[in-house]
Every structure is written in C-alpha cells, then in structure tokens.
Design a protein around this motif. Sequence first.
Motif, PDB file in Angstrom:
ATOM      1  N   TYR A 152      19.643  -6.623 -21.796  1.00 11.75           N
ATOM      2  CA  TYR A 152      20.863  -7.245 -22.316  1.00 11.75           C
ATOM      3  C   TYR A 152      20.632  -8.714 -22.708  1.00 11.75           C
ATOM      4  CZ  TYR A 152      21.204  -8.997 -17.497  1.00 11.75           C
ATOM      5  OH  TYR A 152      20.942  -9.604 -16.279  1.00 11.75           O
TER       6      TYR A 152
ATOM      7  N   LYS B 239      22.614 -10.476 -25.529  1.00 17.32           N
ATOM      8  CA  LYS B 239      23.638  -9.532 -25.974  1.00 17.32           C
ATOM      9  C   LYS B 239      24.988  -9.805 -25.315  1.00 17.32           C
ATOM     10  CE  LYS B 239      20.287  -5.951 -27.120  1.00 17.32           C
ATOM     11  NZ  LYS B 239      19.890  -4.532 -26.983  1.00 17.32           N
TER      12      LYS B 239
ATOM     13  N   ASP C 190      27.681  -4.868 -26.077  1.00 17.62           N
ATOM     14  CA  ASP C 190      26.400  -4.158 -25.940  1.00 17.62           C
ATOM     15  C   ASP C 190      26.254  -3.525 -24.557  1.00 17.62           C
ATOM     16  OD1 ASP C 190      25.013  -4.974 -28.503  1.00 17.62           O
ATOM     17  OD2 ASP C 190      25.504  -6.938 -27.671  1.00 17.62           O
TER      18      ASP C 190
END
Length: 316
Positions: free
Chosen positions: A58, A61, A127
């Motif tokens: 991640y 994101k 995300d």
Amino acid sequence: MSSPANAVVNGEEEREVQKIYWIEHSKELTVEAMMLDSHASELDKQERPEVLSLLPPYKGKSVLELGAGIGRFTGELAKEAGHVLALDFIESVIEKNESLNGHYKNTSFMCADVTSPDLSIESDSFDLIFSNWLLMYLSDKEVEKLVERMVKWLKVGAYIFFRESCFHQSGDSKRKINPTHYREPSFYTKAFKGCHAYDVKGNSFELSLITCKCIAAYVKNKKNQNQICWIWQKIKSDNDRGFQLFLDNVQYKSSGILRYERVFGDGFVSTGGIETTKEFVAKLDLKPGQKVLDVGCGIGEVTFIWLRTLMSKWLG
C-alpha cells in the motif's frame, strides 16, 4: 419476519447498544481499553507487526481505515500510504487518534458510523480498506450492507483487509454487557463472497478471496485460534458470472419480487399475467395423471394454474 419499520428500529437499537458499550470501554483511551485485554501492551508488540506484514502493498496508495480507534494502526499505515482516512464513531476516540497521529500530513480523521446512510465516500477511491475488530460490532444485516458499500468504495484490483474475533471472547476485560457478535468464520466468508456491485456503465464487480488465516500472536500467547483475518480483492465479474450474481442476489430478493408483482400482478415476475397464462395453459390440453416439468417456474403462479386446471378436469 420483521416488518421494514421493525428492521429500522432494531437497527437503531443495535447502534445505540454498541455506542453505549464503547463509550463505557473508552473512558480510558489506552491500548488495554481498545483491545479489551489487560495484557494488551505485550500482545500489541507481536500482533501489530504481524497484521501489518499480512497487508497487500500500500506504499503511496490510498487507505480507508474503518473503526480506527485511538490509532493503533493509523500511524503505521500513514508511514507508507499516500493518504489515510481514519474513521471511528466515538468522538473522544477519533480525537485521541488525531492527537497521536495528526502530525502525519497525509492523514485525515472523521467521526462517523460506518452504517449511517449519511456517510458519503466517493466510489472507486481507495486502494485498501482496513478494519480491525469492526464487523463483530455490527448486526448481520449491517455487515452485509457495509460489504456492498466497501466494494463500491474500492478501486478495481484493490483490497479489503479485516480481522475479527470468532466463536468466543478473547480479551480478559470485565464487561457489564457484551453485545459483540462472535460469529463463525463462514458467515464472513459467505457475506463477502456473495457480494457484488455495479458501476454506472453496468459493469459487475465481486470480491475474490486472497487469504484467510489465524493471527499467530494469539495462537502463541493465548492458545487462541479464533482471531481470524481475511484479504479480499475487488475484481470485474465475467459477463455470465456477473449476470448470475445479479439474478441470485438482486433480482430475486424479496424486494425485487415485490416490485415485479406490483408491475405484473400477484404471483408473477414476468410479462403476461393471469389472463395470458390461462390462455396458453388451456391450449396444452392437460390430462389428469400427466406429469409436468415447469422449467423456470418463477415464484409459482403458473404452476398453480396448471394444477387447478388438472384438478378441475379430474373432479369434473
């Protein structure tokens, strides 16, 4: 079966009970209070890194953290993410989170209930959706509705991570009441697997299970295998699969059937209605003793007309 009005009242009662419960247990804004365990500090040292290690990448994101609490994971997520939106429904708790993690400029904070129809989050905007001990404080219906919303909030190819206490209580904190729903893991798997959503172009999306496993820190320290986490990925449904999901989960829900009956008449979910059905059944010239296979029988009104026709002939 509960009426729609009762369902609303029951939903309101559920939220009120859960809010009272967490106001009581968040008087002290500590890790022990949030984890409902006197050994939380030691558990946290092992459990938090483990949970973070399980997450899909991640870095850079957008992350939506639901039920963020005082920020046990918020600050960790903020170190890597492009942006974190931390959300919790207890005001004092989310304020504590902001006081601890507000220095991360890529993090914002919101006091809101995930079940509220007023909660407005843009579709296809995250995300990763992260929650740790959230769904067990929602009713079955609230879980199902939230899953539908989460699918819409996710970008295609994005992920949901959630972790819940299953079967029974894990923490040793004393509780006057305990409205927590300690479900079997199969409930969550079914709720997420059966969910799908459509975008404005009519494309169908569903969730694909990536992993499901126990939290090892609890197994090691408490011989407890009921701390379970899941990772799901939002994918585009195949055309046939998406249409079948629509039929199974939307078109023939009770609300969908009632809408069809309002249009086509009681007992019918397609065009034609009672008069057309009587007309074509008469042309079949059915005889007593014959066997009839009704393929695509809908909710059965045509079948009943066939039976009445045969019975009237048999009885003369």
